[in-house]
Design an enzyme around this catalytic site. Structure first.
Site, PDB file in Angstrom:
ATOM      1  N   THR A 172       6.579  67.851  52.421  1.00 44.75           N
ATOM      2  CA  THR A 172       6.652  67.067  53.667  1.00 44.75           C
ATOM      3  C   THR A 172       8.101  66.836  54.095  1.00 44.75           C
ATOM      4  O   THR A 172       8.358  66.528  55.248  1.00 44.75           O
ATOM      5  CB  THR A 172       5.989  65.687  53.500  1.00 44.75           C
ATOM      6  OG1 THR A 172       6.711  64.950  52.486  1.00 44.75           O
ATOM      7  CG2 THR A 172       4.536  65.813  53.124  1.00 44.75           C
ATOM      8  N   ARG A 177      14.459  61.226  57.628  1.00 43.13           N
ATOM      9  CA  ARG A 177      13.607  60.209  58.233  1.00 43.13           C
ATOM     10  C   ARG A 177      14.518  59.185  58.876  1.00 43.13           C
ATOM     11  O   ARG A 177      15.334  58.551  58.197  1.00 43.13           O
ATOM     12  CB  ARG A 177      12.711  59.530  57.188  1.00 43.13           C
ATOM     13  CG  ARG A 177      11.615  58.699  57.811  1.00 43.13           C
ATOM     14  CD  ARG A 177      10.605  58.253  56.764  1.00 43.13           C
ATOM     15  NE  ARG A 177      11.026  57.020  56.130  1.00 43.13           N
ATOM     16  CZ  ARG A 177      10.783  55.802  56.633  1.00 43.13           C
ATOM     17  NH1 ARG A 177      10.165  55.661  57.799  1.00 43.13           N
ATOM     18  NH2 ARG A 177      11.170  54.706  55.991  1.00 43.13           N
ATOM     19  N   ARG A 188       4.909  52.895  59.658  1.00 46.09           N
ATOM     20  CA  ARG A 188       4.809  52.466  58.261  1.00 46.09           C
ATOM     21  C   ARG A 188       4.964  50.945  58.179  1.00 46.09           C
ATOM     22  O   ARG A 188       5.416  50.307  59.116  1.00 46.09           O
ATOM     23  CB  ARG A 188       5.937  53.090  57.402  1.00 46.09           C
ATOM     24  CG  ARG A 188       5.815  54.580  57.168  1.00 46.09           C
ATOM     25  CD  ARG A 188       6.845  55.074  56.142  1.00 46.09           C
ATOM     26  NE  ARG A 188       6.776  56.537  55.971  1.00 46.09           N
ATOM     27  CZ  ARG A 188       7.437  57.203  55.025  1.00 46.09           C
ATOM     28  NH1 ARG A 188       8.238  56.555  54.190  1.00 46.09           N
ATOM     29  NH2 ARG A 188       7.328  58.510  54.931  1.00 46.09           N
ATOM     30  N   CYS A 214       8.859  67.639  47.542  1.00 44.51           N
ATOM     31  CA  CYS A 214       7.640  67.457  48.339  1.00 44.51           C
ATOM     32  C   CYS A 214       7.760  68.291  49.615  1.00 44.51           C
ATOM     33  O   CYS A 214       8.753  68.157  50.350  1.00 44.51           O
ATOM     34  CB  CYS A 214       7.438  65.996  48.702  1.00 44.51           C
ATOM     35  SG  CYS A 214       5.959  65.739  49.708  1.00 44.51           S
ATOM     36  N   ARG A 216      19.300  61.043  47.785  1.00 46.40           N
ATOM     37  CA  ARG A 216      18.856  60.480  49.052  1.00 46.40           C
ATOM     38  C   ARG A 216      20.089  59.838  49.654  1.00 46.40           C
ATOM     39  O   ARG A 216      20.622  58.871  49.077  1.00 46.40           O
ATOM     40  CB  ARG A 216      17.733  59.463  48.864  1.00 46.40           C
ATOM     41  CG  ARG A 216      16.350  60.081  48.555  1.00 46.40           C
ATOM     42  CD  ARG A 216      15.779  60.779  49.767  1.00 46.40           C
ATOM     43  NE  ARG A 216      14.576  61.558  49.498  1.00 46.40           N
ATOM     44  CZ  ARG A 216      13.329  61.084  49.667  1.00 46.40           C
ATOM     45  NH1 ARG A 216      13.132  59.855  50.045  1.00 46.40           N
ATOM     46  NH2 ARG A 216      12.288  61.875  49.429  1.00 46.40           N
ATOM     47  N   GLU A 240       6.839  53.351  51.731  1.00 51.40           N
ATOM     48  CA  GLU A 240       5.900  54.337  52.268  1.00 51.40           C
ATOM     49  C   GLU A 240       4.467  53.837  52.328  1.00 51.40           C
ATOM     50  O   GLU A 240       3.777  54.010  53.284  1.00 51.40           O
ATOM     51  CB  GLU A 240       5.970  55.588  51.393  1.00 51.40           C
ATOM     52  CG  GLU A 240       5.118  56.714  51.899  1.00 51.40           C
ATOM     53  CD  GLU A 240       5.350  57.973  51.085  1.00 51.40           C
ATOM     54  OE1 GLU A 240       6.124  57.943  50.117  1.00 51.40           O
ATOM     55  OE2 GLU A 240       4.771  58.995  51.439  1.00 51.40           O
ATOM     56  N   GLU A 246      13.249  60.535  44.148  1.00 49.98           N
ATOM     57  CA  GLU A 246      12.311  61.653  44.385  1.00 49.98           C
ATOM     58  C   GLU A 246      13.075  62.971  44.540  1.00 49.98           C
ATOM     59  O   GLU A 246      12.644  64.010  44.055  1.00 49.98           O
ATOM     60  CB  GLU A 246      11.469  61.388  45.637  1.00 49.98           C
ATOM     61  CG  GLU A 246      10.502  62.500  45.923  1.00 49.98           C
ATOM     62  CD  GLU A 246       9.580  62.200  47.094  1.00 49.98           C
ATOM     63  OE1 GLU A 246       9.313  61.011  47.362  1.00 49.98           O
ATOM     64  OE2 GLU A 246       9.123  63.161  47.723  1.00 49.98           O
ATOM     65  N   ARG A 248      17.922  58.565  56.710  1.00 51.34           N
ATOM     66  CA  ARG A 248      18.144  59.144  55.391  1.00 51.34           C
ATOM     67  C   ARG A 248      17.826  60.637  55.420  1.00 51.34           C
ATOM     68  O   ARG A 248      17.028  61.096  56.211  1.00 51.34           O
ATOM     69  CB  ARG A 248      17.327  58.453  54.298  1.00 51.34           C
ATOM     70  CG  ARG A 248      15.812  58.607  54.362  1.00 51.34           C
ATOM     71  CD  ARG A 248      15.265  59.886  53.777  1.00 51.34           C
ATOM     72  NE  ARG A 248      13.811  59.800  53.627  1.00 51.34           N
ATOM     73  CZ  ARG A 248      12.977  60.849  53.599  1.00 51.34           C
ATOM     74  NH1 ARG A 248      13.444  62.081  53.801  1.00 51.34           N
ATOM     75  NH2 ARG A 248      11.675  60.688  53.428  1.00 51.34           N
TER      76      ARG A 248
HETATM   77  P1  ADP Z   1      12.007  56.905  52.532  1.00 49.49           P
HETATM   78  O1  ADP Z   1      11.175  58.064  52.112  1.00 49.49           O
HETATM   79  O2  ADP Z   1      12.679  57.122  53.846  1.00 49.49           O
HETATM   80  O3  ADP Z   1      12.942  56.391  51.478  1.00 49.49           O
HETATM   81  P2  ADP Z   1      10.371  54.495  52.359  1.00 49.49           P
HETATM   82  O4  ADP Z   1       9.339  54.146  53.390  1.00 49.49           O
HETATM   83  O5  ADP Z   1       9.971  54.625  50.943  1.00 49.49           O
HETATM   84  O6  ADP Z   1      11.004  55.785  52.935  1.00 49.49           O
HETATM   85  O7  ADP Z   1      11.558  53.382  52.459  1.00 49.49           O
HETATM   86  C1  ADP Z   1      12.457  53.207  51.399  1.00 49.49           C
HETATM   87  C2  ADP Z   1      13.082  51.817  51.514  1.00 49.49           C
HETATM   88  O8  ADP Z   1      13.886  51.750  52.721  1.00 49.49           O
HETATM   89  C3  ADP Z   1      12.041  50.696  51.648  1.00 49.49           C
HETATM   90  O9  ADP Z   1      12.491  49.588  50.852  1.00 49.49           O
HETATM   91  C4  ADP Z   1      12.096  50.303  53.110  1.00 49.49           C
HETATM   92  O10 ADP Z   1      11.819  48.923  53.277  1.00 49.49           O
HETATM   93  C5  ADP Z   1      13.527  50.594  53.475  1.00 49.49           C
HETATM   94  N1  ADP Z   1      13.677  50.925  54.904  1.00 49.49           N
HETATM   95  C6  ADP Z   1      13.155  52.001  55.550  1.00 49.49           C
HETATM   96  N2  ADP Z   1      13.497  51.967  56.858  1.00 49.49           N
HETATM   97  C7  ADP Z   1      14.268  50.852  57.044  1.00 49.49           C
HETATM   98  C8  ADP Z   1      14.931  50.270  58.172  1.00 49.49           C
HETATM   99  N3  ADP Z   1      14.893  50.837  59.406  1.00 49.49           N
HETATM  100  N4  ADP Z   1      15.631  49.112  57.969  1.00 49.49           N
HETATM  101  C9  ADP Z   1      15.702  48.538  56.739  1.00 49.49           C
HETATM  102  N5  ADP Z   1      15.100  49.042  55.615  1.00 49.49           N
HETATM  103  C10 ADP Z   1      14.395  50.185  55.786  1.00 49.49           C
HETATM  104  N1  DAR Z   2       1.897  60.887  48.050  1.00 54.42           N
HETATM  105  C1  DAR Z   2       2.068  62.330  48.213  1.00 54.42           C
HETATM  106  C2  DAR Z   2       3.362  62.665  48.984  1.00 54.42           C
HETATM  107  C3  DAR Z   2       3.329  62.352  50.457  1.00 54.42           C
HETATM  108  C4  DAR Z   2       4.688  62.397  51.136  1.00 54.42           C
HETATM  109  N2  DAR Z   2       5.573  61.304  50.619  1.00 54.42           N
HETATM  110  C5  DAR Z   2       6.622  61.531  49.811  1.00 54.42           C
HETATM  111  N3  DAR Z   2       7.010  62.750  49.523  1.00 54.42           N
HETATM  112  N4  DAR Z   2       7.280  60.490  49.300  1.00 54.42           N
HETATM  113  C6  DAR Z   2       0.828  62.860  48.927  1.00 54.42           C
HETATM  114  O1  DAR Z   2       0.513  64.043  48.740  1.00 54.42           O
HETATM  115  O2  DAR Z   2       0.216  62.074  49.645  1.00 54.42           O
END
Ligand code: ADP
Ligand code: DAR
Length: 351
Positions: free
Chosen positions: A260, A267, A296, A258, A216, A301, A212, A113
């Protein structure tokens, strides 16, 4: 904001680390053209002292107007100085990524993404409801022109039926109102108005609107064909950018609320089964650190791993190209699988 915020003594956020009284006094009465203030930028880290970072930008100008706070935070997190420039490379032909798991024994799924925000508009924390609704209108219209494998449908969150909602949750496509960090940052204002999900008919391509970030853009599929996932994503990004201009700066790359996510805002992750290796978390983490990888849980997250399945993704986003982000993940996954295979053969030899 007239008085310096109070933080608990055990606060470890980069906001706590870098907000000095001198910086506070210099910045506390400033505001960007969108009316975004220092108080707005640090609210999430003040209300959530367990933040890792603790700050969000309300617009591109925040990164220059509040640079005395943002620059040291960006340097601490990304190892990227105020004088560095970001380079982008979205060319899949530069990626060396044969499928690390062609038999499908380890990698359940691959997802890559990027975050994007619309040029010349405030970011999520400072955008008005009208501007956010216009983003939804413009982006969903652009998505409606996608053809071939990218064609699909848009599902606004507002008024979404239980049936559609349940289907999107089952597909792991549905995003919910942001967590307390995003709430404090102002990223959940007017929820769910102006938010929605687009996905293609094959359910391998999604766009989240006004989560966010304003976009995305997500490519995902079962298995480990990381090159195919990356190629689909880069094709989609260039198609969307034909009608939606993205906010970009030579110094910070693609700009995000953000810090980050600055730079590539990318990612690249796999959900991967590593039951033997994850029994020795220190060894597991050492390999991941060597390849700049983050571990993770599998439901987002701040979630936990389940059944020895982990979400493994690139940690670097700024000062590296998109190809390097994905290469970090590929090279790390190759070594993780080799290690898991070695441990499995050792344990079967002992039996
Ligand atoms: P991001 O900031 O990349 O959106 P998150 O960790 O919040 O990261 O993930 C968002 C959603 O995408 C979550 O529901 C997670 O389970 C799903 N997800 C992330 N990576 C994968 C993957 N490799 N395969 C399937 N689902 C994924
Ligand atoms: N929870 C915030 C953001 C961390 C990075 N994750 C994002 N942007 N979704 C922190 O300052 O920990």
């Amino acid at each position: 904001m007239s008085t310096f915020p109070t933080f608990p003594t055990d606060c470890t956020s980069l906001l706590c680390k870098h907000l000095t009284t001198e910086i506070f006094e210099t910045l506390k009465d400033k505001k960007t053209a969108n009316g975004f203030t220092l108080e707005d930028a640090i609210r999430s880290g003040v209300e959530n002292p367990d933040s890792g970072i603790g700050v969000y930008a309300g617009d591109l100008e925040s990164y220059s107007l509040f640079a005395s706070l943002f620059d040291p935070i960006i340097e601490s997190y990304h190892g990227f100085s105020a004088s560095d420039s970001h380079q982008s490379d979205l060319d899949p032909s530069h990626l060396d990524a044969p499928n690390p798991d062609p038999e499908g024994a380890y990698i359940l799924s691959t997802r890559i993404r990027v975050g994007r925000n619309v040029a010349n508009l405030p970011l999520g924390p400072a955008i008005s409801m009208e501007q956010r609704n216009q983003v939804e209108q413009d982006v969903s219209t652009a998505l409606g022109t996608l053809t071939g494998a990218l064609s699909g449908s848009y599902y606004p969150l507002e008024g979404m039926s239980e049936t559609v909602s349940r289907e999107l949750i089952e597909d792991h496509f549905l995003f919910k109102a942001g967590d307390r960090f995003l709430e404090s940052a102002g990223l959940n204002h007017d929820w769910p108005e102006g938010r929605g999900i687009y996905h293609n008919d094959d359910k391998t391509f999604l766009v989240w609107i006004n989560e966010e970030d304003q976009l995305r853009i997500i490519s995902m599929q079962p298995g480990g064909d990381i090159l195919e996932v990356f190629t689909r994503l880069t094709t989609a990004i260039s198609e969307i950018e034909r009608s939606v201009p993205f906010s970009y700066s030579k110094h910070l790359g693609y700009t995000t609320s953000c810090p980050t996510n600055l730079g590539t805002a990318m990612r690249a992750s796999v959900h991967i089964k590593l039951p033997k290796l994850s029994a020795d978390m220190e060894h597991f983490k050492t390999i991941c650190d060597r390849h700049h990888l983050q571990i993770r849980g599998i439901h987002g997250e701040h979630s936990k791993s389940e059944g020895g399945i982990y979400d493994i993704s690139n940690k670097r986003r700024l000062g590296v190209t998109e190809v390097q982000c994905v290469q970090d993940m590929v090279d790390g996954v190759v070594e993780l699988i080799a290690e898991e295979k070695g441990l499995q053969s050792t344990s079967s030899n002992r039996q």
